[in-house]
Design a protein around this motif. Structure first.
Motif, PDB file in Angstrom:
ATOM      1  N   SER A  39       0.822  -1.213   0.000  1.00  0.00           N
ATOM      2  CA  SER A  39       0.000   0.000   0.000  1.00  0.00           C
ATOM      3  C   SER A  39       0.858   1.266   0.000  1.00  0.00           C
ATOM      4  CB  SER A  39      -0.922   0.014   1.225  1.00  0.00           C
ATOM      5  OG  SER A  39      -0.181   0.219   2.411  1.00  0.00           O
ATOM      6  N   LYS A  40       0.256   2.333  -0.495  1.00  0.00           N
ATOM      7  CA  LYS A  40       0.901   3.648  -0.438  1.00  0.00           C
ATOM      8  C   LYS A  40       1.019   4.093   1.016  1.00  0.00           C
ATOM      9  CE  LYS A  40      -1.218   4.941  -4.798  1.00  0.00           C
ATOM     10  NZ  LYS A  40      -2.320   5.698  -5.386  1.00  0.00           N
ATOM     11  N   MET A  59      -7.092   4.618  13.244  1.00  0.00           N
ATOM     12  CA  MET A  59      -6.938   5.669  12.238  1.00  0.00           C
ATOM     13  C   MET A  59      -6.154   5.155  11.033  1.00  0.00           C
ATOM     14  SD  MET A  59      -7.519   8.717  11.174  1.00  0.00           S
ATOM     15  CE  MET A  59      -8.161   9.503  12.632  1.00  0.00           C
ATOM     16  N   LEU A  60      -5.095   4.408  11.298  1.00  0.00           N
ATOM     17  CA  LEU A  60      -4.311   3.840  10.200  1.00  0.00           C
ATOM     18  C   LEU A  60      -5.163   2.875   9.376  1.00  0.00           C
ATOM     19  CD1 LEU A  60      -0.931   3.222  12.052  1.00  0.00           C
ATOM     20  CD2 LEU A  60      -1.373   4.926  10.266  1.00  0.00           C
ATOM     21  N   GLU A  65      -8.265   1.558   4.499  1.00  0.00           N
ATOM     22  CA  GLU A  65      -9.554   1.296   3.843  1.00  0.00           C
ATOM     23  C   GLU A  65      -9.836   2.333   2.748  1.00  0.00           C
ATOM     24  OE1 GLU A  65     -12.721  -0.948   4.569  1.00  0.00           O
ATOM     25  OE2 GLU A  65     -10.773  -1.915   4.367  1.00  0.00           O
ATOM     26  N   GLN A  66      -9.593   3.595   3.073  1.00  0.00           N
ATOM     27  CA  GLN A  66      -9.776   4.664   2.072  1.00  0.00           C
ATOM     28  C   GLN A  66      -8.952   4.377   0.830  1.00  0.00           C
ATOM     29  OE1 GLN A  66      -8.771   8.656   3.179  1.00  0.00           O
ATOM     30  NE2 GLN A  66     -10.392   8.786   4.705  1.00  0.00           N
ATOM     31  N   GLY A  71      -8.192   4.393  -3.938  1.00  0.00           N
ATOM     32  CA  GLY A  71      -6.859   4.523  -4.512  1.00  0.00           C
ATOM     33  C   GLY A  71      -6.064   5.671  -3.920  1.00  0.00           C
ATOM     34  N   LYS A  72      -6.674   6.397  -2.994  1.00  0.00           N
ATOM     35  CA  LYS A  72      -5.980   7.505  -2.333  1.00  0.00           C
ATOM     36  C   LYS A  72      -6.550   7.650  -0.943  1.00  0.00           C
ATOM     37  CE  LYS A  72      -9.084  10.627  -4.687  1.00  0.00           C
ATOM     38  NZ  LYS A  72      -9.242  11.639  -5.677  1.00  0.00           N
ATOM     39  N   PHE A  73      -5.953   8.525  -0.144  1.00  0.00           N
ATOM     40  CA  PHE A  73      -6.451   8.794   1.193  1.00  0.00           C
ATOM     41  C   PHE A  73      -6.074  10.205   1.573  1.00  0.00           C
ATOM     42  CE2 PHE A  73      -2.445   6.473   1.386  1.00  0.00           C
ATOM     43  CZ  PHE A  73      -1.648   7.321   2.123  1.00  0.00           C
ATOM     44  N   GLU A  74      -6.821  10.729   2.537  1.00  0.00           N
ATOM     45  CA  GLU A  74      -6.545  12.068   3.039  1.00  0.00           C
ATOM     46  C   GLU A  74      -6.218  11.954   4.512  1.00  0.00           C
ATOM     47  OE1 GLU A  74      -9.453  15.031   2.133  1.00  0.00           O
ATOM     48  OE2 GLU A  74      -9.869  14.143   0.180  1.00  0.00           O
TER      49      GLU A  74
END
Length: 78
Positions: A39-40, A59-60, A65-66, A71-74
């Motif tokens: 994962s990124k 939180m991680l 999951e996001q 394909g990205k997360f904030e």
């Protein structure tokens, strides 16, 4: 935190997150390890200077999951 301390704590952070991924996704720990390490999020997590390692396991997992879904997360404002 110094690099030596960070290297010492990373296995615990990773293990907690792998355990949560395996449990919530009902997959083996080996599959969870593969998913996390590819994962990124993990690429960012293993860089001490990002301070992402300070986030809770929950939180991680949410960020993980996001990334899986979009394909990205904030990053949250903490």
């Amino acid at each position: 935190m110094g690099q030596e301390q960070f290297v010492a704590i990373m296995p615990y952070i990773s293990a907690d997150l792998v355990g949560m991924i395996a449990k919530k996704k009902n997959i083996s720990e080996n599959d969870a390890i593969t998913k996390l390490y590819n994962s990124k999020l993990y690429a960012i997590l293993e860089q001490e200077e990002t301070k992402v390692w300070q986030y809770s396991t929950e939180m991680l997992y949410s960020l993980f999951e996001q990334e899986e879904q979009t394909g990205k997360f904030e990053f949250p404002d903490v």
